[in-house]
Design an enzyme around this catalytic site. Structure first.
Site, PDB file in Angstrom:
ATOM      1  N   ASP A 118      -0.539  48.131 -34.791  1.00 14.44           N
ATOM      2  CA  ASP A 118      -0.239  46.763 -35.226  1.00 14.44           C
ATOM      3  C   ASP A 118      -0.833  46.471 -36.599  1.00 14.44           C
ATOM      4  O   ASP A 118      -0.504  45.483 -37.216  1.00 14.44           O
ATOM      5  CB  ASP A 118      -0.780  45.757 -34.201  1.00 14.44           C
ATOM      6  CG  ASP A 118       0.301  45.281 -33.257  1.00 14.44           C
ATOM      7  OD1 ASP A 118       1.458  45.727 -33.421  1.00 14.44           O
ATOM      8  OD2 ASP A 118      -0.001  44.476 -32.354  1.00 14.44           O
ATOM      9  N   ASP A 128      -3.813  42.315 -18.779  1.00 13.63           N
ATOM     10  CA  ASP A 128      -3.884  43.403 -17.798  1.00 13.63           C
ATOM     11  C   ASP A 128      -3.919  42.881 -16.362  1.00 13.63           C
ATOM     12  O   ASP A 128      -3.111  43.274 -15.528  1.00 13.63           O
ATOM     13  CB  ASP A 128      -5.084  44.313 -18.095  1.00 13.63           C
ATOM     14  CG  ASP A 128      -6.300  43.562 -18.590  1.00 13.63           C
ATOM     15  OD1 ASP A 128      -6.341  42.331 -18.371  1.00 13.63           O
ATOM     16  OD2 ASP A 128      -7.205  44.180 -19.165  1.00 13.63           O
TER      17      ASP A 128
END
Lengths: 264, 857
Positions: free
Chosen positions: B307, B451
């Site tokens: 990124d 997550d």
């Protein structure tokens, strides 16, 4: 009595050196051990500090032939705390040609000469006799390999060895018929930092089955020739040397192997 | 003549006084002991030194007789029988027999009890086999027998919990409970553990019941408000306690599932390595290690998801031959990054490694097997292991000596969750199945803890998850306390967000175990406010004179102390190996103030806030004290000291009937002060100068010097830049010498060149000379990514010792006060130094576990 014969396809592979060091290592493990020099070059004694000019040895001993216990020497005790000494039987230096010697004639006549000689020598029941052999004396090599409980073929990872491999296998197999063709290959003078050497070891591992390869290797170590130059074992010359450590490991493996065999 | 010789020898070594005592001991020994065993130098299990580790016979100190008495009493009364191997009783001398008389009795009792427990053990083994086979699906025996039994038990418990009692009766009942708990404490197995849990739940629930029904002060508004606040905090703690028991009652301890021998049946796997702003040197080892994962090469695809869109990353990926993915935007941070990659690749399974988590070569072979065995499995998580110290370990200098903060979660809680089929996804070191993941819309993007939320969504769809407690990757822990707090704030906020957006108690698809496990995980992060309440509650009485618990002090003690003691005893038994007693308080106190705000905000406005990346791989160039971080705690400390002062004043001049209440509150404040001191001490950031962390190992190797000499050596630590070796021969290597050493990668020997930078005795420090990519890859393969690289690092005997633990926490607290004194009242510092000396001296009076080495902080 256990007989362990060491042989190699190429000269200078290190049979004599390994056998000489193994004797001390086995003694340290509490086994009675002796190295019998079966090579007319008579080099075992040099590892134990015997005077190079001294010609004595089992081959030229007067009296009963093949009486090994009479020709045995006790080396000066090792320099470590335990002060264990190694026992060795030098070959001796004959003034006549090998083939002209009466001992040779005896061996030609009696294929079991070596076996009888060992049986009559006063070795302890649990003793280990290491016999070094040489291509130069194939008669003795043949007899040693055929009676040995364990044969260790010392291999150096170089192309030469690879080329000799099939001939060498034949030699061993022909002598080991009574022992299910059993023998073990030990890699010596390994140099993991050299590409060719690594490749050769991998090739060996691919070609030789895993049960035959001894699961540890001995590395090339400058301490070995230096120790020989000072007529000492590496253990005395440089206890921290890798070679000394590896021989100890080899002795331990051998001990376990023999115990395994004894227990069936 | 022997004695005179001895005497001369002692006089040379020690003072006259200790020599005389020594002589006396020999005399006593001769009277009491009739065997020929020498006293000096014997370190056998039955030597004096073994049972009295804190006493050095050669250097006796003035108070050693007192230490001996304390230790003797402690040995006889408190030490569990499990200390003693049972076959050696006959060989003991008379002296020792007297010491162990009571212990042997206990041992007999223990043995007969063990025999009684045999059928239970058998049942236990069967059950655990079953649970593993069924992969976390318990089948309870059904029918009316079960319900009837349950009903009887519940009615009984209800009676025990609710029946009102006079103080005396209450004390007697709790003493009975306590003795049972102490009795079963050292009996191994899960049944005694559950018994302890049940007792603890009973006692705690009785306490809570009493609190709710008997202790609220309805007289004044202020008292009631404060009292209700404290009660709420206690209810919270009680809920967490019980949920924790449920969660950890039966850790599944899943084993590895074997893969089929035919590798053509192995599925294809994509390895994702998401990165944003981490430097390349942190990521490159992960990439090199991922390439060496042992898996059919055509079925293993590695992608770096950058990124940060950096050119050097792109070049490196091209050089080593792994995929490099970037996306046009950076929406949804890590989750978005992973989701984008999902659309670009096609492997059947996805493995995610945070960019600093270096995987071992065996990672996939150990994990993927479960997916082939259980078609409903969508997620398999492995522990996050850290090879660098976390801020607690670093700042308190405790690396590897005590279980670290993450231990509890990865060592116990996840294994406990696994039983209920509720293991969470932790963002890294996990394998996910593509199908189910795409079905839930990829990684969840609604919260900052993508997550846990993804795992929740998978569970809701009826997929199962698994946890394999074998460290198969290792990474960097957070560097500073500030970063650590930042990371936990994110987790806390994320969990609170999920609690609001996708509450696990509501909605479809979850079983009750899963709901409770998720609930506990989320509630746990709401501990900020309750913790702050506990830290300030005693001040309400000491400063404001407000009775929060409206009951006589003696009753409070009779109810609250058992509640606390049982909770601590039980937790010491269930989680002591993973978190020592009293440490949880410190960890939570450090975070309390900081997670209080974000969790509260997230509870009310769950959609606020953005993802922050945890900084790793940094340096702390010099030690400094992070005052900014400890301001809330310094304030609390100041308040507590004020309360302490008032309390002492009240003790002296206040009404007599308040005496006991004041004492109780003073004790409470005192405990709070210890914990707060610890929280302040952690803020002292220790220096960290190494760029690369050294990993301690003991691995045989050999070095080859320039001259062709080969020496046997032991690799004692390594990092990505250097190694340390010990060589028996100190002159083997000289400074600046370049040498080679050999390790094994898989089954292949590999050699590396290195240059000596330090030689001290037998230790050699060297920096690696890894010139080619091939060499770097080999080095990672021979070190970080060995299959056994992170095995066995956890000390199997790391048993919890509450006394030792308390001692350590107190010592850390004192360190915090010393630090504060240095900052605010420099002239007082010498006093604190004396305090600390005094404390250290006092701790020498405490009994010690036989066979230990008399350790102190």
């Amino acid at each position: 009595m256990k007989i362990i014969a060491l042989c190699s396809a190429t000269p200078g592979a290190g049979c004599t050196t390994i056998a000489s060091h193994l004797v001390l290592a086995m003694q340290r493990l509490g086994r009675h051990a002796v190295v019998l020099d079966g090579d007319p070059r008579n080099q075992v004694r040099l590892h134990f500090g015997m005077d190079p000019r001294e010609r004595d040895g089992w081959w030229i001993k007067d009296g009963e032939p093949f009486c090994f216990s009479d020709a045995a020497y006790v080396a000066a005790p090792a320099l470590d705390a335990a002060q264990i000494s190694a026992h060795f039987i030098p070959f001796g230096e004959s003034s006549v040609m090998l083939e002209a010697d009466s001992n040779y004639q005896t061996m030609v006549r009696s294929p079991k000469a070596l076996e009888h000689g060992l049986a009559e020598s006063a070795f302890a029941d649990d003793a280990i006799v290491f016999i070094t052999t040489s291509d130069q004396f194939s008669l003795l090599q043949y007899q040693a390999l055929s009676i040995a409980d364990e044969v260790i073929a010392v291999a150096t990872p170089n192309p030469l060895w690879q080329l000799q491999l099939s001939r060498f296998y034949q030699t061993i197999r022909s002598t080991r018929a009574e022992h299910d063709n059993s023998f073990r290959v030990l890699v010596n003078q390994c140099r993991p930092e050299v590409r060719l050497c690594n490749d050769m070891v991998q090739l060996m591992q691919a070609e030789i089955s895993a049960e035959v390869m001894i699961p540890l290797v001995l590395h090339q170590d400058q301490h070995v020739p230096e120790a020989l130059a000072t007529q000492q074992l590496v253990d005395d010359y440089q206890p921290a040397a890798q070679f000394a450590k590896e021989v100890d490991a080899l002795a331990l493996w051998l001990q376990a192997q023999l115990m395994d065999r004894d227990n069936g | 003549m022997m004695l005179t010789e001895h005497w001369r020898q002692w006089r040379r070594q020690a003072t006259r006084g200790s020599s005389i005592v020594h002589l006396l001991i020999i005399y006593a020994h001769a009277l009491l002991v009739n065997d020929q065993q020498p006293l000096r130098g014997s370190h056998s299990k039955y030597s004096f030194h073994y049972w009295f580790p804190q006493i050095n016979v050669n250097h006796l100190r003035p108070l050693d007789p007192i230490r001996m008495v304390i230790q003797l009493l402690w040995l006889m009364l408190f030490k569990g029988p499990s200390e003693l191997p049972d076959n050696t009783v006959a060989t003991q001398s008379r002296f020792r027999r007297s010491v162990t008389h009571y212990k042997n009795k206990a041992l007999m009792r223990y043995k007969s009890l063990r025999r009684l427990l045999l059928p239970i053990k058998r049942w236990q083994r069967r059950i655990s086999k079953k649970t593993i086979a069924l992969s976390a699906e318990i089948t309870w025996a059904g029918g009316w027998v079960l319900y009837l039994t349950l009903a009887v038990i519940l009615i009984g418990l209800g009676l025990i919990i609710t029946i009102p009692m006079a103080t005396g009766a209450q004390v007697i009942m709790l003493l009975a409970f306590w003795s049972v708990a102490m009795w079963v404490r050292d009996i191994p197995g899960r049944i005694p553990m559950m018994l302890m849990m049940i007792i603890s739940i009973t006692v705690s629930t009785r306490y809570i019941w009493w609190r709710v029904t008997h202790t609220l002060n309805w007289d004044s508004g202020l008292n009631l408000t404060l009292g209700l606040l404290l009660l709420a905090a206690e209810l919270y703690a009680w809920t967490i306690l019980i949920l924790g028991y449920i969660q950890t009652a039966w850790p599944l301890q899943r084993k590895v599932a074997q893969l089929p021998a035919d590798t053509s049946l192995w599925p294809s796997v994509d390895v994702y390595i998401p990165t944003y702003n981490e430097p390349l040197h942190v990521v490159r080892n992960t990439i090199l290690a991922a390439q060496q994962i042992e898996w059919p090469q055509e079925k293993l695809n590695i992608y770096v998801l950058d990124d940060g869109k950096r050119a050097d990353f792109k070049a490196f990926c091209a050089e080593v031959g792994v995929g490099y993915l970037i996306r046009p935007n950076n929406y949804h941070a890590k989750a978005g990054n992973l989701n984008h990659a999902l659309t670009q690749t096609s492997g059947e399974y996805i493995t995610i490694f945070d960019c600093d988590h270096i995987p071992t070569r065996s990672f996939l072979q150990l994990t993927v097997g479960w997916f082939l065995r259980d078609p409903k499995l969508a997620l398999l998580q492995t522990p996050h292991h850290f090879f660098s110290p976390d801020p607690f370990e670093k700042n308190l200098n405790l690396f590897r000596s005590r279980p670290n903060e993450g231990e509890l979660f990865y060592g116990l809680i996840q294994d406990g969750n696994d039983l209920w089929n509720a293991s969470f996804f932790c963002g890294s070191c996990a394998v996910l199945k593509r199908g189910p993941l795409e079905e839930v819309g990829g990684i969840a993007v609604e919260t900052v803890t993508e997550d846990a939320h993804t795992a929740l969504k998978l569970h809701r769809r009826g997929y199962s998850s698994a946890y394999l407690n074998i460290p198969q990757a290792a990474g960097l822990a957070t560097e500073t306390l500030a970063a650590h707090i930042g990371q936990r704030m994110r987790w806390a906020r994320g969990m609170a967000q999920i609690f609001r957006i996708d509450n696990p108690l509501r909605g479809k698809g979850l079983n009750w175990g899963q709901r409770l496990c998720y609930l506990n995980a989320m509630l746990y992060f709401l501990n900020g406010l309750p913790r702050l309440i506990f830290l300030t509650a005693p001040l309400a009485f000491l400063l404001l004179g407000s009775y929060l618990v409206f009951a006589p002090a003696i009753m409070i003690a009779a109810y609250a102390l058992p509640h606390i003691i049982h909770a601590n005893l039980t937790n010491s038994r269930t989680q002591g190996r993973f978190r020592n007693s009293f440490w949880a308080e410190m960890y939570e106190t450090v975070l309390a103030w900081y997670i209080f705000r974000p969790t509260t905000v997230a509870l009310f406005a769950p959609h606020k806030g953005k993802f922050n990346v945890t900084a790793k791989g940094g340096l702390t160039e010099r030690s400094f004290f992070d005052w900014k971080i400890s301001v809330p705690y310094v304030v609390l400390v100041a308040m507590s000291f004020t309360g302490l002062g008032f309390g002492i004043w009240r003790l002296a001049y206040g009404p007599e009937d308040q005496f006991l209440t004041v004492i109780l509150n003073l004790l409470w404040v005192f405990y709070n002060l210890i914990i707060l001191g610890g929280a302040v001490a952690v803020a002292e950031e220790a220096r960290q100068v190494r760029v690369a962390h050294r990993i301690a190992v003991q691995r045989p190797t050999h070095v080859l010097t320039k001259g062709g000499h080969r020496y046997h050596a032991t690799l004692v630590d390594y990092s990505e830049h250097g190694v340390a070796l010990t060589i028996k021969y100190p002159h083997a290597l000289a400074i600046d010498e370049v040498f080679q050493f050999t390790l094994t990668a898989g089954e292949r020997p590999v050699s590396f060149r290195a240059r000596v930078i330090s030689v001290r005795d037998q230790s050699v420090g060297a920096i690696l000379l890894l010139n080619t990519l091939e060499e770097q890859r080999n080095f990672v393969g021979a070190t970080f990514s060995r299959a056994d690289a992170w095995l066995g690092w956890r000390d199997a005997d790391n048993l919890d010792q509450p006394i030792r633990s308390l001692r350590e926490v107190v010592a850390i607290g004192l360190r915090g006060y010393q630090r504060m004194a240095k900052q605010f009242v420099p002239f007082l510092e010498p006093i604190f130094v004396h305090f600390q000396t005094l404390w250290l001296w006092l701790t020498t009076l405490l009994p010690q576990r036989p066979g230990s080495r008399g350790e102190l902080l």
